[in-house]
Design an enzyme around this catalytic site. Sequence first.
Site: not given
Length: 347
Positions: A187-189
């Site tokens: 997902g969002c890193f």
Amino acid sequence: MLSRSMIRRSAPAQVRSVRRRGTVRRAVKSGDAVTVHYVERLATNDAVVRDSRARKEAEQGDNERAEVPLTFIVGRNSVIKGIEKSVVGMEVGEVKDEVLVPAIDAYGEHMADLTATIPKESCPDGMKVGITVNLSNGLQAVVTDEDPSGFTIDANHPLAGAEMKYTIEVIQNVPSEQVKQVYFGAGCFWGPALRFKRIPGVIDTEVGYSNGQVEKVTYEDVCSGRTGHNEVVRVMYDASAVSLRELLDEFFLNAHDPTALNRQGNDSGTQYRSGCYVDSQEELEFVRSVVEELQPKFNGNIVTEVDLVKLYNVAEDYHQGYLEKGGRNGRAQSAAKGCNDPIRCYG
């Protein structure tokens, strides 16, 4: 902010080295993972900016805790250039004192094009001198002045233009041969980068984009969904201190939901897909065997993309260590080893 008149040009650094007894004699080289304690001072007046051994005040109910030492891989240009240059050739236990670092090798020169005056009618409510604002290009800027025409903002680092002075002690050196890496898409890193950096044995994390169809991409390209790239965290670790299996367990069992297709939380799109990417065929087969072993632990099918890493691009600087630097709300989160503070994924 520091005025440019405060900054003087540096002469070549005069370095005093002290080697302590009973330490391993192996010189630091490019590719090694080095951990240092350091004291950072302004060269103009010796004022201490940061001391990695110092205690810092408790925040948000946490117990008082020490600043953490600095760990980095030599040659990756992920830390201040002056520190990286100084450690090459040093040994564990060696100390270098009075290391003068010019602005260009510290926090950079002060760039006029990173300042601007914003008309008051274009400013959000609550704008005032001293606050930090998030810009549309991902940078953060400090409001430095106000006059009838508007507010002046400055996106330079607060120490841009300053010559710095360092005391550096090498406390650990992991040879390049022991440094391994794995790439996780979860997902969002931002959140996973901080999660994995807290794990003992992990040397550093870096965020980027991988396994797409084109060679060079930007954040905007990836967000469009047209390049096929995944937002990933590159986890660099000391294989003698933490195993790939331990990292895989954290990834599959704790860091994200590997059964969610092209989605993690409220973030959806192929750039948020579950992915695990490695450098060698041997590692690839190992990851596949771990997926097979872990599958019975989940109600749904694991949909993680497992592949050799390809077309990896390092993400823009403002994404690196995003939550450590304060995220969207300016509230810095700790990357200390073993820290279990809840991670606020969007700052």
